[in-house]
Design a protein around this motif. Structure first.
Motif, mmCIF file in Angstrom:
data_model
loop_
_atom_site.group_PDB
_atom_site.id
_atom_site.type_symbol
_atom_site.label_atom_id
_atom_site.label_comp_id
_atom_site.label_asym_id
_atom_site.label_seq_id
_atom_site.Cartn_x
_atom_site.Cartn_y
_atom_site.Cartn_z
ATOM 1 N N LEU A 130 0.510 7.691 2.730
ATOM 2 C CA LEU A 130 0.831 8.570 1.599
ATOM 3 C C LEU A 130 2.148 9.304 1.848
ATOM 4 O O LEU A 130 3.030 9.329 0.981
ATOM 5 C CB LEU A 130 -0.315 9.572 1.385
ATOM 6 N N ALA A 131 2.269 9.886 3.032
ATOM 7 C CA ALA A 131 3.478 10.667 3.328
ATOM 8 C C ALA A 131 4.731 9.802 3.246
ATOM 9 O O ALA A 131 5.756 10.221 2.699
ATOM 10 C CB ALA A 131 3.350 11.312 4.714
ATOM 11 N N SER A 132 4.669 8.585 3.771
ATOM 12 C CA SER A 132 5.884 7.754 3.761
ATOM 13 C C SER A 132 6.189 7.253 2.350
ATOM 14 O O SER A 132 7.355 7.205 1.947
ATOM 15 C CB SER A 132 5.754 6.595 4.753
ATOM 16 N N GLY A 133 5.159 6.902 1.577
ATOM 17 C CA GLY A 133 5.408 6.488 0.197
ATOM 18 C C GLY A 133 6.004 7.619 -0.622
ATOM 19 O O GLY A 133 6.967 7.425 -1.381
ATOM 20 N N VAL A 134 5.452 8.810 -0.456
ATOM 21 C CA VAL A 134 5.974 9.966 -1.184
ATOM 22 C C VAL A 134 7.405 10.264 -0.747
ATOM 23 O O VAL A 134 8.288 10.550 -1.566
ATOM 24 C CB VAL A 134 5.057 11.194 -0.978
ATOM 25 N N ALA A 135 7.652 10.181 0.549
ATOM 26 C CA ALA A 135 9.007 10.476 1.056
ATOM 27 C C ALA A 135 10.030 9.508 0.470
ATOM 28 O O ALA A 135 11.146 9.921 0.094
ATOM 29 C CB ALA A 135 9.016 10.403 2.584
ATOM 30 N N LEU A 136 9.682 8.230 0.380
ATOM 31 C CA LEU A 136 10.621 7.250 -0.201
ATOM 32 C C LEU A 136 10.860 7.536 -1.685
ATOM 33 O O LEU A 136 11.990 7.437 -2.172
ATOM 34 C CB LEU A 136 10.063 5.836 -0.032
ATOM 35 N N ALA A 153 12.040 22.283 -2.369
ATOM 36 C CA ALA A 153 10.673 22.590 -1.934
ATOM 37 C C ALA A 153 10.261 21.663 -0.809
ATOM 38 O O ALA A 153 10.700 20.514 -0.727
ATOM 39 C CB ALA A 153 9.686 22.448 -3.095
ATOM 40 N N ASP A 154 9.386 22.190 0.054
ATOM 41 C CA ASP A 154 8.693 21.335 1.004
ATOM 42 C C ASP A 154 7.485 20.733 0.310
ATOM 43 O O ASP A 154 6.802 21.411 -0.460
ATOM 44 C CB ASP A 154 8.227 22.156 2.220
ATOM 45 N N VAL A 155 7.232 19.458 0.588
ATOM 46 C CA VAL A 155 6.077 18.761 0.008
ATOM 47 C C VAL A 155 5.129 18.450 1.160
ATOM 48 O O VAL A 155 5.423 17.609 2.012
ATOM 49 C CB VAL A 155 6.508 17.481 -0.727
ATOM 50 N N LEU A 156 3.999 19.156 1.172
ATOM 51 C CA LEU A 156 3.074 19.083 2.310
ATOM 52 C C LEU A 156 2.018 18.009 2.045
ATOM 53 O O LEU A 156 1.324 18.045 1.034
ATOM 54 C CB LEU A 156 2.412 20.443 2.512
ATOM 55 N N VAL A 157 1.908 17.084 2.994
ATOM 56 C CA VAL A 157 1.068 15.915 2.781
ATOM 57 C C VAL A 157 0.065 15.747 3.928
ATOM 58 O O VAL A 157 0.478 15.621 5.090
ATOM 59 C CB VAL A 157 1.934 14.635 2.676
ATOM 60 N N PRO A 158 -1.240 15.725 3.629
ATOM 61 C CA PRO A 158 -2.221 15.380 4.664
ATOM 62 C C PRO A 158 -1.891 13.998 5.212
ATOM 63 O O PRO A 158 -1.689 13.049 4.444
ATOM 64 C CB PRO A 158 -3.555 15.362 3.892
ATOM 65 N N THR A 159 -1.852 13.873 6.532
ATOM 66 C CA THR A 159 -1.315 12.648 7.120
ATOM 67 C C THR A 159 -2.230 12.073 8.185
ATOM 68 O O THR A 159 -2.570 12.743 9.159
ATOM 69 C CB THR A 159 0.080 12.928 7.733
ATOM 70 N N GLY A 160 -2.653 10.837 7.954
ATOM 71 C CA GLY A 160 -3.383 10.095 8.974
ATOM 72 C C GLY A 160 -2.435 9.045 9.531
ATOM 73 O O GLY A 160 -1.610 9.326 10.384
ATOM 74 N N VAL A 171 0.844 -1.197 0.000
ATOM 75 C CA VAL A 171 0.000 0.000 0.000
ATOM 76 C C VAL A 171 0.882 1.251 0.000
ATOM 77 O O VAL A 171 0.663 2.198 -0.761
ATOM 78 C CB VAL A 171 -0.967 -0.020 1.204
ATOM 79 N N ILE A 172 1.909 1.256 0.840
ATOM 80 C CA ILE A 172 2.850 2.387 0.856
ATOM 81 C C ILE A 172 3.474 2.563 -0.530
ATOM 82 O O ILE A 172 3.624 3.680 -1.023
ATOM 83 C CB ILE A 172 3.942 2.163 1.932
ATOM 84 N N ALA A 173 3.807 1.455 -1.172
ATOM 85 C CA ALA A 173 4.400 1.538 -2.510
ATOM 86 C C ALA A 173 3.425 2.177 -3.496
ATOM 87 O O ALA A 173 3.810 3.006 -4.332
ATOM 88 C CB ALA A 173 4.808 0.144 -2.997
ATOM 89 N N GLY A 174 2.150 1.796 -3.404
ATOM 90 C CA GLY A 174 1.155 2.387 -4.304
ATOM 91 C C GLY A 174 1.003 3.881 -4.077
ATOM 92 O O GLY A 174 0.988 4.668 -5.038
ATOM 93 N N GLN A 175 0.920 4.280 -2.823
ATOM 94 C CA GLN A 175 0.806 5.722 -2.536
ATOM 95 C C GLN A 175 2.080 6.439 -3.002
ATOM 96 O O GLN A 175 2.027 7.600 -3.422
ATOM 97 C CB GLN A 175 0.590 5.990 -1.037
ATOM 98 N N GLY A 176 3.199 5.746 -2.927
ATOM 99 C CA GLY A 176 4.468 6.340 -3.348
ATOM 100 C C GLY A 176 4.502 6.718 -4.818
ATOM 101 O O GLY A 176 5.311 7.576 -5.219
ATOM 102 N N THR A 177 3.628 6.107 -5.630
ATOM 103 C CA THR A 177 3.604 6.498 -7.053
ATOM 104 C C THR A 177 3.223 7.968 -7.203
ATOM 105 O O THR A 177 3.612 8.611 -8.176
ATOM 106 C CB THR A 177 2.637 5.615 -7.871
ATOM 107 N N THR A 178 2.485 8.496 -6.222
ATOM 108 C CA THR A 178 2.206 9.943 -6.214
ATOM 109 C C THR A 178 3.511 10.728 -6.150
ATOM 110 O O THR A 178 3.665 11.766 -6.799
ATOM 111 C CB THR A 178 1.336 10.305 -4.985
ATOM 112 N N GLY A 179 4.437 10.216 -5.361
ATOM 113 C CA GLY A 179 5.736 10.871 -5.220
ATOM 114 C C GLY A 179 6.563 10.809 -6.489
ATOM 115 O O GLY A 179 7.273 11.769 -6.827
ATOM 116 N N LEU A 180 6.483 9.683 -7.210
ATOM 117 C CA LEU A 180 7.200 9.604 -8.487
ATOM 118 C C LEU A 180 6.685 10.682 -9.437
ATOM 119 O O LEU A 180 7.466 11.343 -10.140
ATOM 120 C CB LEU A 180 7.006 8.221 -9.132
ATOM 121 N N GLU A 181 5.356 10.854 -9.471
ATOM 122 C CA GLU A 181 4.790 11.891 -10.345
ATOM 123 C C GLU A 181 5.230 13.285 -9.897
ATOM 124 O O GLU A 181 5.553 14.141 -10.726
ATOM 125 C CB GLU A 181 3.255 11.794 -10.362
#
Lengths: 323, 323
Positions: free
Chosen positions: B185-191, B174-181, B151-161
């Motif tokens: 999403l935040a960890s996938g994007v960060a990776l 830049a700072d990348v601001l991510v809504p976080t529960g 799941v983290i890997a899937g959310q991380g595709t947002t980060g690739l884009e």
């Protein structure tokens, strides 16, 4: 005359300046319509409508000596904002002549984009005389909203994207529904599709009672609207089809479609809840046609949501009735 | 452990299934914030949130024999819809266990995507017991909302884009601001950014009073929220950071940011009027942070608008107060 070469040249000038808007869809909309609907949200374009494409196309093609004196445009709002921002980004002055009853958000945004806004009273003042005097005094170049080959070429870049995106989605034959005022967007898209995706056919979409294009296409000659006031679809009410755009659409478009104000407002609400986009009533007529007038449409339709500059009270009222 | 290779493999599985959402911007938002803001509207993703990415990533990676028995998920809404649609598109059954007080639009949509929805009362029933019984009886595979590498890997595709799009826009640091529960999403994007655009740094964004990630990052150990109710940002209220996501963000993210409910609602309204997108309160906390908490931010910020599934009455109330 606008050619596919002019549209491709406009695309090159627009590269990095215009957003490539995605194709959106929702199974909920497909279910209402009984067909597949893809939506091209030009409301997400800079200035909230496709008009930025044509404005950038026209201004970027001027010679530097002509351009630096500035530009002038007449518009109730979306063309106004497109020209204002394209002028600002070219570091040149712009004067926009707007009716005093234009939507407040459009007047405010046009000013915020740095334009000098000149308001006139539709009932008592002559817009053309005001514009002619200003452009003569200051050597401003008039950027026409639709009957201008370079503007049509700019709007046609939307069609190039649609042709590509239809290919990516595996869409073969489809009607392409376009909100239509003077016909700049519809004719530009039609020319692009003729060259790049001939199985995609443009259909003009208008408000009931202001369906000059549908009637003109049916009659084979240009027909006027009886009135220019009384529609909530301010963005796409024009006196009659353009003299450049009508022959193009007469050759390339299928029959026009007219939708009621209530259908447009329902489309505004469904675009919000199902596609997560803000669309103004005039920008939603093509979606309304796809949702509520499917009888004559192909099994797959592509819809342009052409603008999103809706005043709060209009959205609020639509939401209350249909949300 | 999720690696960049897993994120890239997820991107390949998601190709043609997920929308590449654009980067939006508005000079009006830049002016409020005093910095450049780019917004990645994942509200335009299928099912109205980024959650479809992770759900597709996880379900598509299951072996066919395991997958065909079906999947189960716990969710108040966006993960629910993502799993339901991803399951439907794989032609497998899904069961979603949802709290009975979840937003109506989310419950209705989850059902419409073909899932069997099991409602439970947060106060009196044990969600995990309900889920364990169901998954045991039917051999359903649990799709965790965030503490799951696929799941983290899937959310991380947002980060690739984001990495690609930042390059196209010429964005350096830049700072990348991510809504976080839970931090998926935040960890996938960060990776993804660590590997592809290390000058972009993730910042977690949360509602005030539910800022477990901000406090955990500051403390260096996992901290819990005092309560799980009372925020309008239903999408991103979780008991505590995930055991997989916290170490990733502890290593890669900057300090967390918390915003008030009113700031989130203002961001909802500004996203509508300036970007022409529908964003739910929880999906708007990163935009709110960019607009109203710029003190510690870089001159250019990228904001994820993570979801758009807002109930009509919530939007209407926000619009009335801040529109």
């Amino acid at each position: 005359m606008t050619s596919i070469q002019m549209i491709e040249a406009a695309r090159d000038r627009l590269a990095g300046r215009v957003r490539r808007t995605p194709l959106l869809s929702s199974p909920f909309l497909d279910e209402i319509a009984g067909r597949r609907i893809f939506v091209k949200p030009e409301c997400l374009q800079h200035t909230g409508s496709f008009k930025f494409r044509g404005a950038w196309s026209a201004i970027s093609a001027l010679s530097p000596e002509v351009r630096e004196k500035g530009v002038i445009a007449f518009s109730s709002g979306n063309h106004a904002q497109g020209v204002a921002l394209a002028a600002k980004l070219h570091n040149i002055p712009s004067v926009i002549v707007m009716p005093s009853d234009a939507p407040r958000i459009k007047i405010a945004n046009t000013k915020a984009f740095g334009a000098e806004v000149v308001l006139y009273d539709r009932a008592t003042e002559d817009r053309d005389a005001i514009g002619a005097k200003l452009s003569h005094e200051r050597n401003l170049t008039l950027i026409r909203p639709f009957d201008e080959p370079l503007v049509i070429a700019g709007q046609g870049t939307t069609g190039l994207e649609i042709a590509e995106q239809a290919g990516e989605e595996g869409i073969g034959t489809a009607d392409v529904l376009v909100p239509t005022g003077g016909g700049g967007l519809a004719s530009g898209v039609a020319l692009a599709l003729e060259a790049k995706a001939p199985a995609l056919r443009v259909r003009t979409c208008e408000p009931l009672g202001f369906d000059d294009f549908a009637r003109s296409l049916e009659a084979g000659t240009i027909q006027r609207n009886a009135s220019q006031t009384g529609s909530i679809c301010d963005a796409i009410v024009t006196p009659q089809p353009g003299s450049l755009t009508f022959p193009i659409l007469s050759r390339l478009a299928g029959p026009g479609i007219a939708v009621s104000d209530d259908e447009a407002l329902q489309a505004v609400v469904l675009a919000f809840s199902r596609l997560k986009i803000a669309v103004e009533p005039g920008g939603a007529v093509a979606l309304a046609a796809a949702l509520f007038h499917g009888e004559t449409l192909s099994d797959t339709v592509i819809v342009i949501a052409s603008g999103g500059n809706i005043d709060n009270d209009v959205f609020d009222a639509a939401f209350k009735r249909f949300g």
